[in-house]
Write a protein that holds these residues in place. Sequence first.
Motif, PDB file in Angstrom:
ATOM      1  N   TYR A   1      31.763   0.466  47.213  1.00 28.73           N
ATOM      2  CA  TYR A   1      31.930   1.401  46.090  1.00 28.73           C
ATOM      3  C   TYR A   1      31.584   0.801  44.725  1.00 28.73           C
ATOM      4  CZ  TYR A   1      34.190   4.280  49.552  1.00 28.73           C
ATOM      5  OH  TYR A   1      34.425   5.029  50.661  1.00 28.73           O
ATOM      6  N   THR A   2      31.049  -0.413  44.707  1.00 26.91           N
ATOM      7  CA  THR A   2      30.743  -1.005  43.386  1.00 26.91           C
ATOM      8  C   THR A   2      29.655  -0.222  42.661  1.00 26.91           C
ATOM      9  OG1 THR A   2      29.217  -2.562  44.407  1.00 26.91           O
ATOM     10  CG2 THR A   2      31.449  -3.348  43.962  1.00 26.91           C
ATOM     11  N   ARG A   3      28.842   0.534  43.420  1.00 25.18           N
ATOM     12  CA  ARG A   3      27.816   1.336  42.733  1.00 25.18           C
ATOM     13  C   ARG A   3      28.473   2.385  41.827  1.00 25.18           C
ATOM     14  NH1 ARG A   3      28.444   4.045  47.479  1.00 25.18           N
ATOM     15  NH2 ARG A   3      28.232   6.311  47.428  1.00 25.18           N
ATOM     16  N   ILE A   4      29.656   2.850  42.230  1.00 24.68           N
ATOM     17  CA  ILE A   4      30.358   3.813  41.378  1.00 24.68           C
ATOM     18  C   ILE A   4      30.687   3.158  40.035  1.00 24.68           C
ATOM     19  CG2 ILE A   4      32.381   5.343  41.197  1.00 24.68           C
ATOM     20  CD1 ILE A   4      30.538   6.036  43.530  1.00 24.68           C
ATOM     21  N   LEU A   5      31.105   1.892  40.128  1.00 17.60           N
ATOM     22  CA  LEU A   5      31.396   1.173  38.872  1.00 17.60           C
ATOM     23  C   LEU A   5      30.139   1.047  38.022  1.00 17.60           C
ATOM     24  CD1 LEU A   5      33.709  -1.695  40.167  1.00 17.60           C
ATOM     25  CD2 LEU A   5      34.374   0.430  39.044  1.00 17.60           C
ATOM     26  N   LYS A   6      29.010   0.824  38.711  1.00  9.67           N
ATOM     27  CA  LYS A   6      27.759   0.663  37.954  1.00  9.67           C
ATOM     28  C   LYS A   6      27.348   1.986  37.302  1.00  9.67           C
ATOM     29  CE  LYS A   6      26.237  -3.212  40.760  1.00  9.67           C
ATOM     30  NZ  LYS A   6      25.415  -3.644  41.907  1.00  9.67           N
ATOM     31  N   TYR A   7      27.570   3.077  38.030  1.00 10.27           N
ATOM     32  CA  TYR A   7      27.298   4.373  37.409  1.00 10.27           C
ATOM     33  C   TYR A   7      28.201   4.580  36.181  1.00 10.27           C
ATOM     34  CZ  TYR A   7      24.825   5.665  41.725  1.00 10.27           C
ATOM     35  OH  TYR A   7      23.969   5.711  42.776  1.00 10.27           O
ATOM     36  N   ALA A   8      29.421   4.169  36.355  1.00  9.10           N
ATOM     37  CA  ALA A   8      30.346   4.307  35.222  1.00  9.10           C
ATOM     38  C   ALA A   8      29.849   3.482  34.025  1.00  9.10           C
ATOM     39  CB  ALA A   8      31.746   3.862  35.616  1.00  9.10           C
ATOM     40  N   VAL A   9      29.356   2.285  34.335  1.00 13.09           N
ATOM     41  CA  VAL A   9      28.815   1.432  33.264  1.00 13.09           C
ATOM     42  C   VAL A   9      27.625   2.123  32.608  1.00 13.09           C
ATOM     43  CG1 VAL A   9      27.622  -0.736  32.783  1.00 13.09           C
ATOM     44  CG2 VAL A   9      29.661  -0.722  34.242  1.00 13.09           C
ATOM     45  N   PHE A  10      26.796   2.737  33.434  1.00  9.34           N
ATOM     46  CA  PHE A  10      25.643   3.478  32.881  1.00  9.34           C
ATOM     47  C   PHE A  10      26.124   4.534  31.877  1.00  9.34           C
ATOM     48  CE2 PHE A  10      23.651   7.729  33.654  1.00  9.34           C
ATOM     49  CZ  PHE A  10      22.566   7.576  32.804  1.00  9.34           C
ATOM     50  N   VAL A  11      27.094   5.301  32.295  1.00 11.92           N
ATOM     51  CA  VAL A  11      27.591   6.378  31.426  1.00 11.92           C
ATOM     52  C   VAL A  11      28.231   5.799  30.165  1.00 11.92           C
ATOM     53  CG1 VAL A  11      29.265   8.258  31.246  1.00 11.92           C
ATOM     54  CG2 VAL A  11      27.898   8.007  33.315  1.00 11.92           C
ATOM     55  N   LEU A  12      29.026   4.759  30.357  1.00 11.05           N
ATOM     56  CA  LEU A  12      29.705   4.171  29.195  1.00 11.05           C
ATOM     57  C   LEU A  12      28.709   3.550  28.211  1.00 11.05           C
ATOM     58  CD1 LEU A  12      32.738   2.482  30.987  1.00 11.05           C
ATOM     59  CD2 LEU A  12      32.773   4.558  29.600  1.00 11.05           C
ATOM     60  N   MET A  13      27.719   2.863  28.758  1.00 10.60           N
ATOM     61  CA  MET A  13      26.747   2.229  27.855  1.00 10.60           C
ATOM     62  C   MET A  13      25.818   3.250  27.220  1.00 10.60           C
ATOM     63  SD  MET A  13      27.574  -0.757  27.352  1.00 10.60           S
ATOM     64  CE  MET A  13      26.194  -1.245  26.329  1.00 10.60           C
ATOM     65  N   LEU A  14      25.601   4.353  27.924  1.00 16.13           N
ATOM     66  CA  LEU A  14      24.855   5.437  27.287  1.00 16.13           C
ATOM     67  C   LEU A  14      25.654   5.937  26.076  1.00 16.13           C
ATOM     68  CD1 LEU A  14      22.452   7.428  27.325  1.00 16.13           C
ATOM     69  CD2 LEU A  14      23.825   8.919  28.802  1.00 16.13           C
ATOM     70  N   GLY A  15      26.935   6.063  26.298  1.00 14.21           N
ATOM     71  CA  GLY A  15      27.815   6.465  25.199  1.00 14.21           C
ATOM     72  C   GLY A  15      27.790   5.452  24.074  1.00 14.21           C
ATOM     73  N   SER A  16      27.826   4.193  24.444  1.00 19.69           N
ATOM     74  CA  SER A  16      27.810   3.128  23.439  1.00 19.69           C
ATOM     75  C   SER A  16      26.513   3.177  22.630  1.00 19.69           C
ATOM     76  CB  SER A  16      27.958   1.777  24.137  1.00 19.69           C
ATOM     77  OG  SER A  16      27.901   0.743  23.199  1.00 19.69           O
ATOM     78  N   PHE A  17      25.419   3.345  23.346  1.00 20.48           N
ATOM     79  CA  PHE A  17      24.111   3.427  22.687  1.00 20.48           C
ATOM     80  C   PHE A  17      24.086   4.592  21.681  1.00 20.48           C
ATOM     81  CE2 PHE A  17      20.073   5.842  22.998  1.00 20.48           C
ATOM     82  CZ  PHE A  17      19.267   5.006  22.246  1.00 20.48           C
ATOM     83  N   LEU A  18      24.549   5.741  22.123  1.00 16.51           N
ATOM     84  CA  LEU A  18      24.537   6.914  21.242  1.00 16.51           C
ATOM     85  C   LEU A  18      25.486   6.731  20.054  1.00 16.51           C
ATOM     86  CD1 LEU A  18      24.413   9.676  23.999  1.00 16.51           C
ATOM     87  CD2 LEU A  18      22.578   9.064  22.424  1.00 16.51           C
TER      88      LEU A  18
END
Lengths: 161, 1000
Positions: free
Chosen positions: A80-97
């Motif tokens: 399930y670590t890919r779920i964490l990576k997806y979460a990181v994607f979403v969070l870093m997208l937020g950070s970028f914005l």
Amino acid sequence: MQNAKPFYQRADFYTGVAAFVLIFISFANYVANGATQYNGGRLASSVIALSAVSLCLLTLALAFDVLAGFFPKTEQFAEYTRILKYAVFVLMLGSFLELIVTETNFIGNMFASVDPIDPIYKVNYFTVVIAALASCVCALVSGLLQSRAAGKTAENSEVAQ
Amino acid sequence: MKIFKKKLWETLCIVFAALMVVFIALSHAGTILGGQINEMLGLSANDTVDDGDGSQKISYEKFKTADEVEDYYRGVNLDVEGEGLVLLKNENNALPLAKGAGVSLFLSGSASPMYATHGPGANPAIEGKVNLKTALEEDAEFKVNPELYSYYEGPGASARGQDLSDPANPIFKTNEKAWSNLPAALQTSAAYAQYGDAAIVTVTRMSGEGTDVSASGSDGLDGSYLSLTAEEVSVLEAVAELKANGTFSKIVVLINSAVTVQCDFLSDERYDIDAAMWIGLPGGTGMRAVARALVGDIVPSGRLSDTFLKDNFAAPSAAYWKVNEGFSSAYANAGELGLNPTQTYFGVYVENIYVGYRYFETRYEDVVTQRANVGNYDYDDEVAYPFGYGLSYTTFSYSNFTVDPADENGDYTVSVTVTNTGNVAGKEAVQIYLQKPYTVYDETFGIEKASVELAGFAKTAVLSSGASETVTVKINREMLRSYDAEVAKTYILEAGDYYFTAAKDAHNAINNILLNKSRSGKAAVNASSMTGEGNADLAAVALSQAETDTEIFSTSSEEAAATAEGGAEIKNRLDFLDPNRYDGVENSTEGSNGEVTYVSRFNWAGTFPQEKTVLRLTENGTVKYDITSNKEIVEDEGAEAHEQGANTGLTLAMMRGLEFDDPKWEQLLDTMTEEELWNLLTDCYGYTPAVESISKPLTDEDDGPYGVSHSTKGYSSMSCEGIIASTFNIELYEKVGEAIAADARSENDSGLIMTLHGLYAPGLNIHRVAFGGRAAEYFSEDPILSGVAAMYEIRAMQAQGVVAHVKHFIFNDEESQRNGIGIWLNEQAAREIYLLPWEYALRPSRGNAHAIMTSFNRAGCIWTSGSDDLMMGILREEWGFDGYSLTDMCGSNGSLYMTRLDGFMNGTDLFLDHSAQVANSWQSSPTFQNRLRDAAHRLLYIVANYSAAMDGYSSTTRTVSKMVWWEYVINIPLIVFSVGTAASFAMFVASEIIEKRKKN
């Protein structure tokens, strides 16, 4: 997760590491140089929080990826670590914005400068923003690669059975 | 079940989550920039609901349609340029030229002149503006050399701009092309055969916000941007050669610049220039006035609002610039102290009170009277055209000069009869100058006195040949005061003789006084060292003060006293500005004894800037406290927190007409919620927000010292402020205010639609040095001329419900490192030069401006808006200023030190910024909360009583907030994607569980 490749042979692991490094670069550079006269010397708490949580989650994900190679019992978590990576994607997208939203004054000055802007500000800012965006992409790619690898492994398992 | 296909939900979850994050960010952006977005899109986040008659008006509408406004505006622009342009030279009556003459226009400025500066000065758009060629053809009926004009109009002829190879230090360059770059055909006499009546050479210089024009590194011959370049010289030489061979009959120079171009070349015989005219920046319509002046349809009557020099570095302020390699320097120990960029830089006004003509004319007097230590000084080598100078196509004589003693109001009445002794009708600008006594007391205690100061002026009507008019000017005795920061520590009236003189310019004024003194035996005058003309009969002693009076001006005057509840003591408040009185800084230049050397007439030679000034901050507690932002709140004794959000039923319209201290104001303030109170004061990026609880409408403001800068209308630019000032015409100052305000309120051709309720205008800083980037936005080097022009302009603006936000308070006289630069000067110079025009603009009995914009710079170590002494002590207590103060754009580039805490705690009321970026945790302090309420009170008092935004608002009018369309565009998808994310994640989890169960 039988027949899964060890972490050091998997592309998703390395893209995950790349995402980690990029988040760290973005985060560290922002903390060190982000406070400027264009934002009142205040770092955006949203950027800090999103990046910090991303670093933690990605650390956890990569740790499980590594541990799974040594401790088979942890494989069920690594699945399930890919779920964490997806979460990181979403969070870093937020950070970028958020890096854009909270720096509208600076961006406005870059495009319609009234006062000369110290070039070092631009270098620092673009380093932070580009690293954040790149980390976001790497985290997504890492998650997708891992998901695809997991799918193939599952298919192989079914075929073997 | 296919519905539980895990991959699908995983993918959907990622996509929805990503979109949700995007819309969260958009929502956040909307929160921060909502006010600005609405303003850009022309949307209102509030509706006005009224079941009353809505008939209340507080402003008048002189114009009914936008066309009327445009016609009026263009007319005023024409009048201002026509009366403001200054005829500098007119050898052998070279001007006016005959209508129908054939002329050739040289240099790039002839085809692409500067109409207005870029930045917030005015609308810089060229569309709709009248260019020089069109004006010359239509208004002067000239035939303009088309080939030459085409060349200068072409892309290769001009690349005026800034060299940005070092972005932190842009260099202004003319990039003018040399004569040898002209096409070969244009280098021959034949090209000018039909266009040889005059060569009109336009020398243009740009300037603007954010950067001072370059004093070095530019393409001017002396390295500065304001001297001629080698290329311009080559063109002038070639034109002179063509004149010598008979190709051209006359050479006329137009100086198109807001900054003072170095004028040594106008008298240089090599160029054989016949006539020259300073046209400033003419705005949208002004070129027509230039054309009309060239043919005599307008008889020039403008008088210089600045001294024009042969060497710009001859002024002590510029000499400081030269020896310090620029205005701003870093504190010697900035690195050791770890100062941030907004704390690092400083500049010192070492010239003391000797700004512009105050230096040149005073040192001239000291040469003529042979004072000690006057040094090597030749007036004629330095001054090209004195302050107040200007020629006409006719001549005027002055006679019957009289000065009546002060009346019960303290007004002296000065009168003089002006007679037109020439052949054409024209106007004359009569200038009254004052000389105060320079005494041993002054020498001892370092009080400075200029030899002449402008004290008043008036413009005659158009006088036909032989006609006379007796001009009367009232001068209040307050003009006689001097600031003594050393002994009395207040304004004083010193013992000695006070002279008034009627003069044509500042140099003529001192000559009149010198000759009068010589005649009466009060001064030994070396007549052989005098230059220019003078007339002893045009000077007189207005007052012979027997003893120094230290009381008469030591409290604020009557009208200020009325609002300041008894009047405030005028005392030293600005020791923190003066390195010699402030213990947080020292001069570390070798041999300086730690003190800064200010220019003094006691010893011109020894005090003129010759060495670099190096300041070092000391490490004591004072400086650490002063230079640091967000200073700790010291709670007022007995301060109590207020409960916000009370239901009082009061609205802003109900407060109209109530006294400022009426108890109902407190109830109104109670009505606002904490969030409303905070947003009202901190979300003011070109507006002040609507407040639903008290039914306050949104007020809309824009920049525009000499025109609404964000207007889309091509005509929305008046002549630059220097030209406005140089009209010396009070009626025109009023018309400028009226035209700019009417334009601010008019939207488009469909009718008169009220749009703006305030303007960030006029600019009121001082032309203290030729290189100041924003000269176009400020009037003059002289505080009285600046103040009077501002006063009349403001009154006319505000009569239409457009609140004048006079800017930039204070000491923002140059742009170098303006974000936090520390300006150092002594209190006498601060009060007599830089603060004085603001007294004219702000005092209730004078301009009565209802708002100010503060500056980016620091006063010493302290941000100007964070200085209680400036914002409360001088502004409100001494002057009785009844309006509100707004910061400059603190959110853009100054927010490191332009902080809410420092501003609100010291009398700043509004922040030109977005509120959402700042936490309002300080509201937990009762004292801070009270300061916020004070600020809101000041703003609301002005809006209720003076803003056109309140037109139509009655006690029954309600302001109701609403969502605007773009908020729906963001919020609806945000909800959809949030739900989608949650749902798809739930489905993913469910499908995972099902899959696991299946496997098991």
